[in-house]
Scaffold this active site. Sequence first.
Site, mmCIF file in Angstrom:
data_model
loop_
_atom_site.group_PDB
_atom_site.id
_atom_site.type_symbol
_atom_site.label_atom_id
_atom_site.label_comp_id
_atom_site.label_asym_id
_atom_site.label_seq_id
_atom_site.Cartn_x
_atom_site.Cartn_y
_atom_site.Cartn_z
ATOM 1 N N ASP A 193 0.722 -1.293 -0.187
ATOM 2 C CA ASP A 193 -0.045 -0.057 -0.076
ATOM 3 C C ASP A 193 0.876 1.371 -0.244
ATOM 4 O OD1 ASP A 193 -2.207 -1.855 0.164
ATOM 5 O OD2 ASP A 193 -2.202 -1.542 2.334
ATOM 6 N N GLU A 194 2.096 1.285 -0.564
ATOM 7 C CA GLU A 194 2.988 2.409 -0.575
ATOM 8 C C GLU A 194 2.386 3.522 -1.678
ATOM 9 O OE1 GLU A 194 4.085 -0.621 -1.142
ATOM 10 O OE2 GLU A 194 5.597 -1.334 0.524
ATOM 11 N N LYS B 85 1.959 2.158 -5.210
ATOM 12 C CA LYS B 85 2.447 1.632 -6.316
ATOM 13 C C LYS B 85 1.560 1.969 -7.761
ATOM 14 C CE LYS B 85 2.376 -2.440 -4.249
ATOM 15 N NZ LYS B 85 2.179 -2.069 -2.866
ATOM 16 N N GLY B 86 0.375 1.861 -7.363
ATOM 17 C CA GLY B 86 -0.714 1.787 -8.204
ATOM 18 C C GLY B 86 -0.724 3.006 -8.967
ATOM 19 N N ALA C 45 -4.187 -7.675 -3.605
ATOM 20 C CA ALA C 45 -3.750 -6.342 -3.954
ATOM 21 C C ALA C 45 -4.820 -5.583 -4.098
ATOM 22 C CB ALA C 45 -3.081 -6.417 -5.243
ATOM 23 N N GLY C 46 -4.663 -4.108 -3.586
ATOM 24 C CA GLY C 46 -5.692 -3.285 -3.763
ATOM 25 C C GLY C 46 -4.801 -1.911 -4.235
ATOM 26 N N HIS C 47 -4.821 -1.524 -5.813
ATOM 27 C CA HIS C 47 -4.060 -0.459 -6.041
ATOM 28 C C HIS C 47 -5.083 0.563 -6.487
ATOM 29 C CE1 HIS C 47 -0.457 -3.423 -7.033
ATOM 30 N NE2 HIS C 47 -0.979 -3.387 -5.870
ATOM 31 N N THR D 287 -5.645 -11.351 3.686
ATOM 32 C CA THR D 287 -6.943 -10.551 3.127
ATOM 33 C C THR D 287 -7.979 -11.460 3.001
ATOM 34 O OG1 THR D 287 -5.979 -10.985 1.175
ATOM 35 C CG2 THR D 287 -5.191 -9.122 1.917
ATOM 36 N N GLN E 266 1.951 -6.411 -3.514
ATOM 37 C CA GLN E 266 2.143 -6.655 -2.279
ATOM 38 C C GLN E 266 3.629 -5.882 -1.962
ATOM 39 O OE1 GLN E 266 0.876 -9.584 -3.783
ATOM 40 N NE2 GLN E 266 -0.763 -8.400 -3.110
ATOM 41 N N THR F 152 -8.384 -3.274 0.002
ATOM 42 C CA THR F 152 -9.224 -4.375 -0.414
ATOM 43 C C THR F 152 -10.173 -4.960 0.735
ATOM 44 O OG1 THR F 152 -7.328 -5.274 -1.654
ATOM 45 C CG2 THR F 152 -8.811 -6.928 -0.530
ATOM 46 N N ARG G 60 -9.718 -2.803 6.378
ATOM 47 C CA ARG G 60 -9.060 -2.723 7.726
ATOM 48 C C ARG G 60 -8.174 -1.386 7.919
ATOM 49 N NH1 ARG G 60 -5.933 -8.122 7.977
ATOM 50 N NH2 ARG G 60 -5.428 -7.647 5.645
ATOM 51 N N ARG H 193 -5.070 0.546 8.850
ATOM 52 C CA ARG H 193 -3.714 0.117 8.563
ATOM 53 C C ARG H 193 -3.035 0.450 10.070
ATOM 54 N NH1 ARG H 193 -3.542 2.487 2.846
ATOM 55 N NH2 ARG H 193 -4.672 0.607 1.484
ATOM 56 N N ASP I 215 2.705 14.689 1.507
ATOM 57 C CA ASP I 215 1.663 15.581 1.856
ATOM 58 C C ASP I 215 0.999 15.342 3.122
ATOM 59 O OD1 ASP I 215 0.689 13.700 0.030
ATOM 60 O OD2 ASP I 215 -1.142 14.517 0.942
HETATM 61 P P1 GDP Z 1 -0.760 0.342 -3.559
HETATM 62 O O1 GDP Z 1 -1.212 -0.849 -3.162
HETATM 63 O O2 GDP Z 1 0.587 0.269 -3.425
HETATM 64 O O3 GDP Z 1 -1.142 0.780 -4.728
HETATM 65 O O4 GDP Z 1 -1.004 1.507 -2.511
HETATM 66 P P2 GDP Z 1 -3.052 1.609 -2.269
HETATM 67 O O5 GDP Z 1 -3.598 2.207 -3.265
HETATM 68 O O6 GDP Z 1 -3.417 0.305 -1.193
HETATM 69 O O7 GDP Z 1 -2.709 2.681 -0.953
HETATM 70 C C1 GDP Z 1 -2.045 3.894 -1.164
HETATM 71 C C2 GDP Z 1 -3.108 5.009 -0.905
HETATM 72 O O8 GDP Z 1 -2.685 6.252 -0.819
HETATM 73 C C3 GDP Z 1 -4.231 5.125 -1.828
HETATM 74 O O9 GDP Z 1 -5.446 5.578 -1.276
HETATM 75 C C4 GDP Z 1 -3.719 6.472 -2.864
HETATM 76 O O10 GDP Z 1 -4.787 6.961 -3.413
HETATM 77 C C5 GDP Z 1 -3.149 7.092 -1.807
HETATM 78 N N1 GDP Z 1 -2.107 7.892 -2.366
HETATM 79 C C6 GDP Z 1 -0.909 7.513 -3.232
HETATM 80 N N2 GDP Z 1 -0.023 8.509 -3.552
HETATM 81 C C7 GDP Z 1 -0.276 9.461 -2.449
HETATM 82 C C8 GDP Z 1 0.284 10.734 -2.162
HETATM 83 O O11 GDP Z 1 1.315 11.188 -2.538
HETATM 84 N N3 GDP Z 1 -0.399 11.334 -1.274
HETATM 85 C C9 GDP Z 1 -1.747 11.117 -0.581
HETATM 86 N N4 GDP Z 1 -2.339 11.774 0.290
HETATM 87 N N5 GDP Z 1 -2.061 10.076 -1.066
HETATM 88 C C10 GDP Z 1 -1.630 8.994 -1.942
HETATM 89 P P1 IMO Z 2 -0.795 -4.151 -2.221
HETATM 90 O O1 IMO Z 2 -0.512 -4.719 -3.610
HETATM 91 C C1 IMO Z 2 -0.918 -4.619 2.102
HETATM 92 C C2 IMO Z 2 -0.829 -8.619 3.657
HETATM 93 C C3 IMO Z 2 -1.971 -9.215 4.453
HETATM 94 C C4 IMO Z 2 -1.308 -9.900 5.460
HETATM 95 C C5 IMO Z 2 -0.259 -11.034 4.559
HETATM 96 C C6 IMO Z 2 -1.077 -12.138 4.165
HETATM 97 O O2 IMO Z 2 -2.107 -3.637 -2.219
HETATM 98 O O3 IMO Z 2 0.149 -3.322 -1.702
HETATM 99 P P2 IMO Z 2 -2.325 -12.753 2.233
HETATM 100 O O4 IMO Z 2 -3.927 -12.377 1.906
HETATM 101 O O5 IMO Z 2 -1.459 -12.252 1.027
HETATM 102 O O6 IMO Z 2 -2.114 -13.948 2.322
HETATM 103 O O7 IMO Z 2 -2.019 -11.929 3.304
HETATM 104 O O8 IMO Z 2 0.077 -9.875 3.578
HETATM 105 N N1 IMO Z 2 -1.030 -8.125 2.441
HETATM 106 C C7 IMO Z 2 -0.941 -6.825 2.002
HETATM 107 N N2 IMO Z 2 -0.926 -5.920 2.679
HETATM 108 N N3 IMO Z 2 -1.001 -4.492 0.804
HETATM 109 C C8 IMO Z 2 -1.041 -5.495 0.006
HETATM 110 O O9 IMO Z 2 -0.960 -5.496 -1.242
HETATM 111 C C9 IMO Z 2 -1.276 -6.873 0.523
HETATM 112 N N4 IMO Z 2 -1.388 -8.180 0.050
HETATM 113 C C10 IMO Z 2 -1.179 -9.168 1.142
HETATM 114 O O10 IMO Z 2 -2.652 -7.918 4.993
HETATM 115 O O11 IMO Z 2 -0.607 -9.433 6.425
HETATM 116 MG MG MG Z 3 -2.756 -1.410 -1.841
#
Ligand code: GDP
Ligand code: IMO
Ligand code: MG
Length: 412
Positions: A21-22, A24-25, A47-49, A139, A227, A303, A306, A308, A336
């Site tokens: 959840d950094e 990446k998407g 994954a949830g991007h 998940t 991930q 996804t 929950r 974080r 930000d």
């Molecule tokens: P991913 O799984 O690595 O693609 O990341 P997620 O989508 O799960 O979680 C990242 C969250 O941070 C999402 O809600 C994005 O819209 C948000 N996001 C991404 N980059 C930024 C940023 O630079 N600033 C803010 N405020 N939100 C961001």
């Molecule tokens: P993205 O691509 C954050 C975590 C789960 C759990 C562990 C194992 O959006 O960054 P799993 O369902 O894979 O067997 O769960 O891994 N986890 C993630 N946490 N972002 C994800 O994907 C994740 N995919 C799995 O929360 O701790």
């Molecule tokens: Mg994610």
Amino acid sequence: MQEFLDSLGQVSAVIGAQWGDEGKGKIVDILAGHFDVVARAAGGANAGHTIVVKGKKQVFRLLPSGCLQENATVVLGSGMVIHLATLLEEIAMLKESGIDILKRLKISDEAHILFDYHKGIDAALEEGSAKTGKQIGTTKRGIGPAYADKAYRTGIRMGRLGEDLESELEERAAHVQKAFGVSVNVAEELKHLQNAEKVFGSCITDTVIDLHEMIADGKTILIEGAQASLLDIDHGTYPYVTSSATTVAGALQGLGLPPQALDTVIGVAKAYCTRVGEGKFPTEADEKTSDRLRERGGEYGATTGRPRRCGWLHIPDLLYSAALNGFTHWNITKLDVLDQEAVIPVGVESDENGEVVFEELPGWKRKTSGITDFEELPEEAQEFLTFIEERTEIPVSFIGTGQGREEMIWRS
Ligand code: GDP
Ligand code: IMO
Ligand code: MG
């Protein structure tokens, strides 16, 4: 800008450096506009991007985030575990927005099908281990059980979609019931298979050959990691990890590409740190601070919804991820979110008792949301980013300053 894009080379990978959840998407969505192909290599609908374009939010679980960019061929690689109904939903969601992804979608015949019963087993195992406090906090998308079937060599791969799988599924159902006490609705599973065959059967192909041909034709390829490095099955915080190889090595394996094909690796890290699920988190903040960061950063699972767990950047983990992946660039996201913090603790090392030692950097207490030029950032924010560069010896080339596609600083 074009020069910078060219410097990323023909094949570039975007890899999470923390626990997922950094963001990446978001960078994949931006960069995909400049690449010919976007590919997911491993993982599944765990994954949830999240992408935010013109204020509209979309979350991708299986399709690469780059699929909104209509120039890009989209690949689901061999290392993935694919839940058919989820993929059908994503295809339908795109169709509603006027995007016909089927025209440019390629699905590996080697990717594994993730059945509903894998989700059932995942939930049953988690429930069972919760009784002894040993749950992973998955998940519940069936990822572990699907990869287990793959390792047992009892999995069913996408290339078999058109076959009559009824008797094989009946056999699996009997086994799953006996081993896990989970009932399987074979008729429902067969229906998913039929729908999938009808809708995207024609997209199933040998993506390894296709990718190699595209590379030979000079096409550019962007790999979307899912991930993140600290969730890697081998190198992450085992057993609190996912069930796939999430580093760049896993991405290459998942696509059938050799290391020489890869030109650059963009490591994505939040300006702080979060984790969902169980497992160690050395820089986790106290409850009050964690709550504050969660609210500012909207830190709820894309996804599962929950909350974080939130804490601070940890340089040793960034160095470890960089070592695993050979990062050539950083994308530091969500700068930000720290705008209101008076001081920004950063974990820099561990003391002799294994406790994290923090350095406190001054906060900037000013709005950085939406800034697209590094020079316009407050001095303290610039210093914070320079600190990351100096400690990791990797340039911070992309800086996220908001959710939106345009809220990104590019530094060539
Ligand atoms: P991913 O799984 O690595 O693609 O990341 P997620 O989508 O799960 O979680 C990242 C969250 O941070 C999402 O809600 C994005 O819209 C948000 N996001 C991404 N980059 C930024 C940023 O630079 N600033 C803010 N405020 N939100 C961001
Ligand atoms: P993205 O691509 C954050 C975590 C789960 C759990 C562990 C194992 O959006 O960054 P799993 O369902 O894979 O067997 O769960 O891994 N986890 C993630 N946490 N972002 C994800 O994907 C994740 N995919 C799995 O929360 O701790
Ligand atoms: Mg994610």
